[in-house]
Scaffold this motif. Structure first.
Motif, PDB file in Angstrom:
ATOM      1  N   CYS A 168       0.659  -1.225   0.062  1.00 27.23           N
ATOM      2  CA  CYS A 168      -0.105   0.036   0.040  1.00 27.23           C
ATOM      3  C   CYS A 168       0.854   1.338  -0.025  1.00 27.23           C
ATOM      4  O   CYS A 168       0.518   2.404  -0.669  1.00 27.23           O
ATOM      5  N   PHE A 169       1.841   1.280   0.693  1.00 23.97           N
ATOM      6  CA  PHE A 169       2.791   2.243   0.900  1.00 23.97           C
ATOM      7  C   PHE A 169       3.503   2.832  -0.636  1.00 23.97           C
ATOM      8  O   PHE A 169       3.412   3.816  -1.126  1.00 23.97           O
ATOM      9  N   TRP A 170       4.064   1.599  -1.442  1.00 23.34           N
ATOM     10  CA  TRP A 170       4.694   1.536  -2.608  1.00 23.34           C
ATOM     11  C   TRP A 170       3.475   2.028  -3.483  1.00 23.34           C
ATOM     12  O   TRP A 170       3.737   2.844  -4.404  1.00 23.34           O
TER      13      TRP A 170
ATOM     14  N   LEU B 259       3.052   5.812  -3.073  1.00 22.53           N
ATOM     15  CA  LEU B 259       4.380   6.597  -3.621  1.00 22.53           C
ATOM     16  C   LEU B 259       4.349   6.568  -5.179  1.00 22.53           C
ATOM     17  O   LEU B 259       4.811   7.686  -5.737  1.00 22.53           O
TER      18      LEU B 259
END
Length: 286
Positions: free
Chosen positions: A27-29, A32
């Motif tokens: 999810c972070f990637w 980003l």
């Protein structure tokens, strides 16, 4: 029995923790990588000074479609089709040459095979743009300067080392028994290559096509050096053209960028399964 239950609970707990971390990182990637794309698309639908008056991540109010009309009516499709021609010819040549080179390296034993393979691997370390000046001089001497086809040679040449390396590793995973059975039936090397090895190498070829296709589609330095006339320039150079005409109109430049990346996004979505299969197949011995 109780010990097995405890071990099972520990393993399950570890699995849940591992999956939770993986999902959080994914999810972070996603955020980003998706943020610049969302910024680009949203602001391509604004008027020239709306970015200063509205939040850059707010929905445009109103949606302004004339940016895309301006881009399309000022020669965008000319740049687009020239890029398609260069990418298509480069990929066909690169895939054919890579397959022809990888087959003997992967399936045959001959003298100096190891040295040749090591030399190909070593060429992967040569930066592409170090040769910019020699390629420019060679292109000029051959009379190909400011010609669309001047890009094909450098694109194919610098894609070959990595492509041959990957395709050789991929072909090594194909069981030799298939070729041996075909040879018993009377198939020669050429028939084996075109009837057995090449069809089974489609996942690897698809991976190389997508990987090198994206790199060729976005390549700027060689295109900017070897092409001069506007009627010969490819899509990466369109940004410079539109930037010169609309230096302060950022939404129009973002519209050009959006139209430029859409073909590669569609290509990746269509061939995503083959890309994953090609990447995984080379890691598993058959």
């Amino acid at each position: 029995m109780q010990t097995k239950t405890v071990d099972y609970k520990k393993e399950k707990r570890k699995s849940v923790i591992a999956w939770t971390i993986a999902i959080i990182m994914a999810c972070f990637w996603l955020v980003l990588t998706l943020t610049p794309f969302v910024f680009m698309v949203l602001n391509s639908f604004r008027k020239q000074f709306d970015m200063l008056q509205q939040g850059v991540f707010h929905l445009p109010d109103p949606w302004y479609f004339l940016n895309y009309v301006e881009v399309v009516t000022h020669g965008f499709f000319g740049y687009f089709f020239r890029s398609v021609i260069v990418v298509a010819i480069s990929l066909v040549l690169m895939l054919l040459i890579s397959a022809f080179a990888a087959y003997p390296l992967a399936r045959m034993k001959f003298r100096f095979r190891g040295i040749i393979y090591a030399g190909i691997v070593a060429l992967m370390s040569v930066p592409m743009h170090v040769t910019l000046i020699p390629v420019f001089k060679l292109t000029t001497d051959m009379g190909l300067y400011d010609n669309l086809f001047s890009l094909i040679g450098p694109y194919v040449t610098f894609a070959l080392p990595m492509s041959v390396f990957i395709l050789t590793a991929f072909m090594m995973t194909i069981p030799k028994e298939l070729e041996e059975s075909a040879e018993i039936d009377g198939c020669g090397r050429f028939r084996n290559f075109f009837s057995i090895i090449l069809p089974l190498s489609k996942p690897g070829l698809s991976t190389l096509a997508i990987y090198n296709g994206v790199a060729t589609w976005n390549e700027f330095a060689f295109a900017n050096t070897l092409l001069q006339t506007a009627s010969h320039k490819t899509l990466p150079l369109a940004l410079g053209q539109f930037k010169g005409e609309h230096a302060l109109d950022i939404p129009i430049i973002l519209a050009v960028l959006t139209l430029s990346v859409l073909p590669m996004i569609i290509l990746f979505i269509v061939f995503q399964d083959k890309l994953v299969k090609g990447m995984m197949a080379g890691a598993v011995k058959g």
